[in-house]
Motif scaffolding. Sequence first.
Motif, PDB file in Angstrom:
ATOM      1  N   ALA A 134     -11.852  -2.484   8.562  1.00 17.94           N
ATOM      2  CA  ALA A 134     -10.541  -3.037   8.291  1.00 17.94           C
ATOM      3  C   ALA A 134      -9.667  -2.122   8.382  1.00 17.94           C
ATOM      4  O   ALA A 134     -10.044  -0.999   8.530  1.00 17.94           O
ATOM      5  N   ARG A 135      -8.337  -2.537   8.641  1.00 18.99           N
ATOM      6  CA  ARG A 135      -7.342  -1.763   9.062  1.00 18.99           C
ATOM      7  C   ARG A 135      -6.078  -1.635   7.980  1.00 18.99           C
ATOM      8  O   ARG A 135      -5.864  -2.740   7.409  1.00 18.99           O
ATOM      9  N   ASP A 136      -5.600  -0.701   7.864  1.00 14.02           N
ATOM     10  CA  ASP A 136      -4.423  -0.605   7.076  1.00 14.02           C
ATOM     11  C   ASP A 136      -3.220   0.225   7.836  1.00 14.02           C
ATOM     12  O   ASP A 136      -3.034   1.411   7.834  1.00 14.02           O
ATOM     13  N   GLY A 137      -2.751  -0.614   8.653  1.00 16.14           N
ATOM     14  CA  GLY A 137      -1.690   0.218   9.418  1.00 16.14           C
ATOM     15  C   GLY A 137      -2.446   0.989  10.617  1.00 16.14           C
ATOM     16  O   GLY A 137      -3.444   0.619  11.339  1.00 16.14           O
ATOM     17  N   PRO A 138      -1.981   2.131  10.602  1.00 22.11           N
ATOM     18  CA  PRO A 138      -2.776   3.305  11.685  1.00 22.11           C
ATOM     19  C   PRO A 138      -4.136   3.724  10.954  1.00 22.11           C
ATOM     20  O   PRO A 138      -4.779   4.369  11.880  1.00 22.11           O
ATOM     21  N   GLY A 165      -4.293  -9.244  -0.885  1.00 20.56           N
ATOM     22  CA  GLY A 165      -3.861  -8.111  -0.186  1.00 20.56           C
ATOM     23  C   GLY A 165      -4.024  -6.672  -1.223  1.00 20.56           C
ATOM     24  O   GLY A 165      -4.724  -6.842  -1.916  1.00 20.56           O
ATOM     25  N   PRO A 166      -3.375  -5.677  -0.640  1.00 20.51           N
ATOM     26  CA  PRO A 166      -3.481  -4.398  -1.243  1.00 20.51           C
ATOM     27  C   PRO A 166      -3.417  -4.376  -2.535  1.00 20.51           C
ATOM     28  O   PRO A 166      -2.529  -5.304  -3.261  1.00 20.51           O
ATOM     29  N   GLY A 167      -3.956  -3.567  -3.470  1.00 28.61           N
ATOM     30  CA  GLY A 167      -3.797  -3.637  -5.278  1.00 28.61           C
ATOM     31  C   GLY A 167      -3.994  -2.027  -5.809  1.00 28.61           C
ATOM     32  O   GLY A 167      -4.264  -1.000  -4.761  1.00 28.61           O
ATOM     33  N   GLN A 168      -3.540  -1.756  -6.857  1.00 30.54           N
ATOM     34  CA  GLN A 168      -3.677  -0.648  -7.405  1.00 30.54           C
ATOM     35  C   GLN A 168      -5.103  -0.131  -7.590  1.00 30.54           C
ATOM     36  O   GLN A 168      -5.817   0.842  -7.504  1.00 30.54           O
ATOM     37  N   ASN A 169      -5.889  -1.222  -8.000  1.00 31.41           N
ATOM     38  CA  ASN A 169      -7.526  -1.129  -8.118  1.00 31.41           C
ATOM     39  C   ASN A 169      -8.203  -2.010  -7.200  1.00 31.41           C
ATOM     40  O   ASN A 169      -8.231  -3.367  -7.184  1.00 31.41           O
ATOM     41  N   ILE A 226     -12.742   7.042   6.494  1.00 34.73           N
ATOM     42  CA  ILE A 226     -11.216   6.911   6.631  1.00 34.73           C
ATOM     43  C   ILE A 226     -10.703   7.533   7.967  1.00 34.73           C
ATOM     44  O   ILE A 226     -10.896   8.874   7.800  1.00 34.73           O
ATOM     45  N   GLN A 227     -10.291   6.877   8.851  1.00 39.24           N
ATOM     46  CA  GLN A 227      -9.916   7.391   9.899  1.00 39.24           C
ATOM     47  C   GLN A 227      -8.374   7.097  10.199  1.00 39.24           C
ATOM     48  O   GLN A 227      -8.011   5.723  10.223  1.00 39.24           O
ATOM     49  N   ASN A 228      -7.495   8.491  10.238  1.00 40.92           N
ATOM     50  CA  ASN A 228      -6.055   7.882  10.580  1.00 40.92           C
ATOM     51  C   ASN A 228      -5.763   9.135  11.739  1.00 40.92           C
ATOM     52  O   ASN A 228      -5.665  10.243  11.554  1.00 40.92           O
ATOM     53  N   GLY A 229      -5.676   8.516  13.195  1.00 44.02           N
ATOM     54  CA  GLY A 229      -5.678   9.182  14.293  1.00 44.02           C
ATOM     55  C   GLY A 229      -6.831  10.120  14.197  1.00 44.02           C
ATOM     56  O   GLY A 229      -7.759   9.993  14.153  1.00 44.02           O
ATOM     57  N   PRO A 230      -6.539  11.465  14.571  1.00 44.56           N
ATOM     58  CA  PRO A 230      -7.355  12.391  14.595  1.00 44.56           C
ATOM     59  C   PRO A 230      -8.106  13.123  13.322  1.00 44.56           C
ATOM     60  O   PRO A 230      -9.441  13.482  13.568  1.00 44.56           O
ATOM     61  N   PHE A 283      -4.620   4.984   1.441  1.00 41.65           N
ATOM     62  CA  PHE A 283      -5.226   3.978   2.298  1.00 41.65           C
ATOM     63  C   PHE A 283      -5.508   2.750   1.398  1.00 41.65           C
ATOM     64  O   PHE A 283      -5.975   3.032   0.106  1.00 41.65           O
ATOM     65  N   SER A 284      -5.701   1.591   2.095  1.00 45.55           N
ATOM     66  CA  SER A 284      -6.052   0.522   1.471  1.00 45.55           C
ATOM     67  C   SER A 284      -7.523  -0.113   2.091  1.00 45.55           C
ATOM     68  O   SER A 284      -7.549   0.089   3.157  1.00 45.55           O
TER      69      SER A 284
END
Length: 817
Positions: free
Chosen positions: A684-688, A661-665, A704-708, A754-755
Amino acid sequence: MTKKSCQSSVYNSGIIVGNTGQAINLREEDLTDENDENVKDSTTPTISSQSLLNDKVFVVVDMKSSDSSQTIGFLPNDNNEIVIPSPINAQFNTLVFSFRTRSNVSTLMQFDQISLNIDVDGYLALVIRDKLAQRILLNDEQKPINDGNLYTVHLQRTDNNLEAWIMKSKIFKPNKISVELSTSKLIIENFTFGPRSLFIGCLQNITFNDQLLSFKQLSLNRQQCPSSSIVLKTAEILSYNDIYIDQIISFKEYDRPLIITLDNPEEFRIFSFSFYTQDMNSIICSLADKTYEHFLTLSIYNERLLLTYDDKQRKRMKIFMNNSILINDGREHKLILKLINKDDLIFDIDGTVVTKKFSNNFRINKIYIGQLDGFIKEKLPDLDGDNFIGCIKDIMLNEKSTVKLEHIHHLARLTNICQLIKRGRKNVISYVAPEVSFSMRDRRDVIELQVQPNDEFRYCQMPIKTLSPNGVITSMYSNDDQRGLVLCLKDGKLQLKYYSPNNKTSHILYNDNQTINDGRQHHILVTRQIPDAYSQQNMHVQIDKRATQVQIPEQSPMFFDVVTIGGSYRLMPETSSQPFVGCYANVTYNRHPLLPDGALKADRYDCFYQQGAMCDRQIPCQQQNNRPLPFCGQTDCSMVCAPTSVDMGNTGLVRYFSQIGPGQNEQIEITIFTTSSNSTLYVARDGPTQVSIVLQNYYPRLIIQNGPSIYTYDFPSRVRGDQWHTLHCQKTSNTLDLTFDYETRRYTNLTGYFSLFGDRKINICGTNFYGYVQDVILVADNRRENLIQSCIRNPSLVDYDPSISWNNRAAIPERKL
């Protein structure tokens, strides 16, 4: 004269000699020229006093002697130390003398807290208490000085510093060293020459403060030093085995332990040592009897001392020194274990005492210092912990020194001052799962693996399958002392070869009498932990259910730092001209997995290990929708992405469920070959938030896309349609590094969090991507995952469309490195 005390005055010479409780001989030196008996020299005669006490010769000498040369001989059969009192209140300014010797590990002279030693390598060293020892190197060449030649040593005090140098010729400029003294005044009470009767050789023309010391009172035998007497002392006197250590011994993270096996087991009465450390948790030492039915361990647990004792019924006694004293403060602490009244055990640390009943008869055979005894690790792994880091001194068993020079690996660990270091950060390594098998096909497949150099060799095992009659299966080697083991096939039969330290000799320890190159699986085990026995004098070799004990020439513990698979280590003598061809699985060293992720080539996962059987994958390569994945071991292990019109709107033709899963690095690395100018490679997606890698006019970009809101980060170069390319993306909390092949571009001050693979669902080969994908690597902190390798091990992790094929036979250009 027989009175208990007497005083004799010699007025014409102005010398008074006093004696208490010892006979005294007075004689007037005859300084007459031997060629003229009637002429007397006007020099003041010398009156000397000499007595023997505990093999020491005490001498009063004439500091004004005009003799041009004075010699002290330290002969193999007569080398008692000589003590010379210094004139009252004589401050040290200079000292010059010459010497010849072939000795090592001995002391030329000692005065105050200063000594001049010859170390184990034959170099002269200046040693001052509470200071690091410094070698005094020759002015014209840096080589040992125990070659029987004459050398001259100079010591000179300048204010708070003591300078020293050694010369063989006056042609070259002296190579001086300087050591700071604790005081500007150095008052010498006496000189001791040849302390502890270890030095063999001669000292000449000892000049203190520009005055030549005379030794005319010595026997004529001790005033001579013929070349024939400049020899090494006999082995039984100057052997490593007879030289005990009274210095501080340092323990760093990868230092070997001290392993002390007693010639005769001793009943435990008292065990003591002093130590310094900053460890919060570690193993200091263990003591065991010959059968390991009883053993005791001392460790640091949460900054305090813990004693653990196990008996043959495996009943465990624990004593935890739970007091206010934290023993990891870097200061010196004194530990004493003492048995009194035969059944009371005293556990004493710096005067704080705990007493426990201890009724067993404990006869100590082995002391293991710096980590847990290897045999105990095998039997009781729950006792194991980190190696000790710090310093230990004055190790005593039953009030006798136990540590000798032969126990010290690298004499640089001996010091007069403890310099503590902190333990380095641990790297978490992901290993290839034991059930994964792989092949070796040629010399380019040979794998060299670093193993912990201070971990005593105990165990190595692997199943193999081969048709090869010859080849090296595995080798173990020490770069430190060139000791090695080689396990190989010769004419289809297993052979174990041993290389003694420094490659002096090689020995064939074992030759099997049955062939095992029959294409079937065989389980091979090599260990020093022999079942139902407790001696490390032999080795145990097992093939399937056939077991044999073999004797090894050296009975000392083995330490290796390199293990190779499929061939011998490159620095070892050639043991086989043919590569080993076959399959391996479940390779373990000292009970731990050996192969880290990434050590194997992707196209060598062409054997599989299932339900205890190892087989080749011989499924033909077909571009069909076969389940499970038909990896068949071709030279390229790629996904072939060729979308149809039906697939054009798909997020990804390959859908993979990541195990990390996600990490600091976080990192993604993908190797591709494509002719697409505009396409989607990775989604890949990380929530929205959606993370994607795309090609736009052949230029790769991370989007990196988050909504608009859309943020675009460019890789530093463009894709060519005739080359393999590697895209590498590395993200931390506030930086983003995008690497295209070998060129990197960094972005800082990232907008929002973002991850790279937040929900663990990875999509590969998205819209319009035509080409090949291989080596899809995902990293989060210290966790690493190879998508294709994971699919081989567990096909349930991946789903893919019919337009995806695997292990192609297409004419793909060779990858350019």
